[in-house]
Design a protein around this motif. Structure first.
Motif, mmCIF file in Angstrom:
data_model
loop_
_atom_site.group_PDB
_atom_site.id
_atom_site.type_symbol
_atom_site.label_atom_id
_atom_site.label_comp_id
_atom_site.label_asym_id
_atom_site.label_seq_id
_atom_site.Cartn_x
_atom_site.Cartn_y
_atom_site.Cartn_z
ATOM 1 N N LEU A 59 0.890 -1.247 0.041
ATOM 2 C CA LEU A 59 -0.031 0.078 -0.089
ATOM 3 C C LEU A 59 1.010 1.215 -0.052
ATOM 4 O O LEU A 59 0.236 2.201 -0.352
ATOM 5 N N GLU A 104 -1.730 6.950 5.223
ATOM 6 C CA GLU A 104 -2.517 6.654 4.003
ATOM 7 C C GLU A 104 -1.906 5.990 2.799
ATOM 8 O O GLU A 104 -1.013 6.329 2.366
ATOM 9 N N PRO A 105 -2.826 5.100 2.573
ATOM 10 C CA PRO A 105 -2.186 3.991 1.365
ATOM 11 C C PRO A 105 -1.763 5.153 0.144
ATOM 12 O O PRO A 105 -2.643 5.995 -0.066
ATOM 13 N N ASP A 106 -0.680 4.794 -0.484
ATOM 14 C CA ASP A 106 -0.499 5.598 -1.854
ATOM 15 C C ASP A 106 -1.254 4.665 -2.994
ATOM 16 O O ASP A 106 -1.295 5.597 -4.019
ATOM 17 N N ARG A 108 -3.896 1.344 -4.608
ATOM 18 C CA ARG A 108 -5.076 0.404 -4.422
ATOM 19 C C ARG A 108 -5.925 0.852 -3.296
ATOM 20 O O ARG A 108 -6.535 0.001 -2.496
ATOM 21 N N TRP A 109 -6.527 2.201 -3.519
ATOM 22 C CA TRP A 109 -7.697 2.607 -2.637
ATOM 23 C C TRP A 109 -8.901 1.773 -2.739
ATOM 24 O O TRP A 109 -9.266 1.678 -1.557
ATOM 25 N N GLU A 110 -9.217 1.257 -3.789
ATOM 26 C CA GLU A 110 -10.426 0.606 -3.889
ATOM 27 C C GLU A 110 -10.232 -0.720 -2.865
ATOM 28 O O GLU A 110 -11.050 -1.175 -2.478
ATOM 29 N N VAL A 113 -10.352 -0.149 0.730
ATOM 30 C CA VAL A 113 -11.506 0.249 1.253
ATOM 31 C C VAL A 113 -12.234 -0.766 1.277
ATOM 32 O O VAL A 113 -13.054 -1.096 2.130
ATOM 33 N N SER A 171 -8.827 11.620 -1.277
ATOM 34 C CA SER A 171 -8.135 11.077 -0.310
ATOM 35 C C SER A 171 -8.683 9.472 -0.030
ATOM 36 O O SER A 171 -9.656 9.379 -0.224
ATOM 37 N N ALA A 172 -7.747 8.665 0.513
ATOM 38 C CA ALA A 172 -8.236 7.511 0.739
ATOM 39 C C ALA A 172 -9.638 7.642 2.048
ATOM 40 O O ALA A 172 -10.559 6.748 2.032
ATOM 41 N N SER A 173 -9.177 8.551 2.842
ATOM 42 C CA SER A 173 -10.302 8.821 3.777
ATOM 43 C C SER A 173 -11.758 9.100 3.452
ATOM 44 O O SER A 173 -12.750 8.587 3.705
ATOM 45 N N LEU A 175 -12.501 8.569 0.153
ATOM 46 C CA LEU A 175 -13.205 7.732 -0.710
ATOM 47 C C LEU A 175 -13.817 6.634 0.153
ATOM 48 O O LEU A 175 -15.063 5.947 -0.185
#
Length: 304
Positions: A59, A104-106, A108-110, A113, A171-173, A175
């Motif tokens: 990540l 925060e992941p850089d 593979r956000w989906e 999540v 942001s990952a947050s 999303l």
């Protein structure tokens, strides 16, 4: 598969009934270290048990955020690998909650999540709450305001919600909250409005205001005493710097006038959405360059 991104550390879920999940990811906007300060404060003041651990090797972009390594006696002796973990805790009243905290992941956000969604279902989470700080044209001599967003009406008082149409960097947050809303999971996000000239400092007062709003939104009895002590010390340092710099004092007075004018208006959200005339960016930058260089609020540990 999302489950490949994490592992359950202690096997079965703790005997929690419908806990709240709090989360904060470092690396994005967090003015005054408001959100990071809360996460660190909770980990320092409440007993906690790690229940899940994410594989940060999948990540995190190490070249953009290089982990620290220690060199001693001609050899490498330690490596501070980034950690993104889920901790089980209880508040001061004994109510259970979970804290997801780390970088925060850089990428593979989906997938990330989706993995968090699995953990939410696994632990029977009833409410998810994220928190951080943003820079705002407000003075340190006035209360730190908190605004919010939520996945559905009724989760928070209407006057707390951001009343504006905005386009903001993702942001990952953000999303995570967006997807949770699509999936019908209750989730809220709380945002502290931190004086912009203190946004790069560790400013405990921003964490205090955010923590109190977090307690109100979730019903958790979260400890605050240590943060109060730190905020009092920080306020004294800031005030001393302002009193010793006439230019800074003038800019603070201008911000006070604007703040008071908006507080007398019709909407709390106006401070964020419709700022009136301020000193120019060059003027503020010149006035505060020396101020920030001399200021030492809190510790200066970098975010993970």
């Amino acid at each position: 598969m999302p489950e490949a991104l994490y592992e359950l550390v202690n096997g079965e879920a703790p005997e929690f009934e419908n806990p709240v999940l709090l989360y904060h990811f470092s690396g994005f906007i967090d003015a005054g270290h408001a959100g990071g300060g809360i996460a660190e404060h909770l980990l320092e003041n409440l007993e906690h048990t790690e229940v899940a651990r994410f594989d940060t090797d999948q990540l995190v972009d190490y070249r953009s955020r290089r982990p620290e390594m220690r060199l001693s006696g001609g050899m490498f002796t330690s490596y501070a690998a980034p950690q993104l973990t889920l901790q089980a805790m209880r508040d001061d009243g004994g109510s259970p909650f979970l804290l997801l905290y780390g970088p925060e992941p850089d990428v593979r956000w989906e997938a990330f999540v989706a993995a968090v969604k699995e953990l939410i279902e696994h632990f029977g989470v009833r409410l998810v709450a994220g928190f951080h700080g943003i820079p705002a044209p407000t003075p340190h001599t006035r209360p730190i305001g908190v605004t919010a967003h939520a996945t559905r009406p009724g989760l928070l008082p209407a006057d707390l919600l951001i009343d504006a149409e905005l386009e903001v960097p993702g942001s990952a947050s953000s999303l995570l909250q967006y997807r949770l809303g699509e999936w019908g999971q209750d989730a809220v996000g709380l945002v502290a409005r931190v004086p912009h000239y203190l946004s790069e400092a560790h400013y405990p007062q921003s964490s205090v205001s955010l923590l109190r709003s977090l307690s109100s939104a979730t019903g958790l009895l979260l400890p605050v005493n240590d943060l109060l002590e730190a905020s009092e010390e920080a306020e004294q340092q800031v005030q001393e710097q302002v009193e010793n710099n006439e230019q800074v004092a003038r800019v603070v007075q201008a911000l006070e006038s604007q703040y008071d004018a908006f507080e007398g208006g019709t909407s709390r959200g106006n401070l964020l959405a419709e700022p009136k005339t301020l000193p120019t960016a060059d003027e503020i930058g010149a006035d505060f360059e020396r101020f920030l260089a001399e200021l030492d609020v809190g510790d200066d540990r970098p975010d993970e």
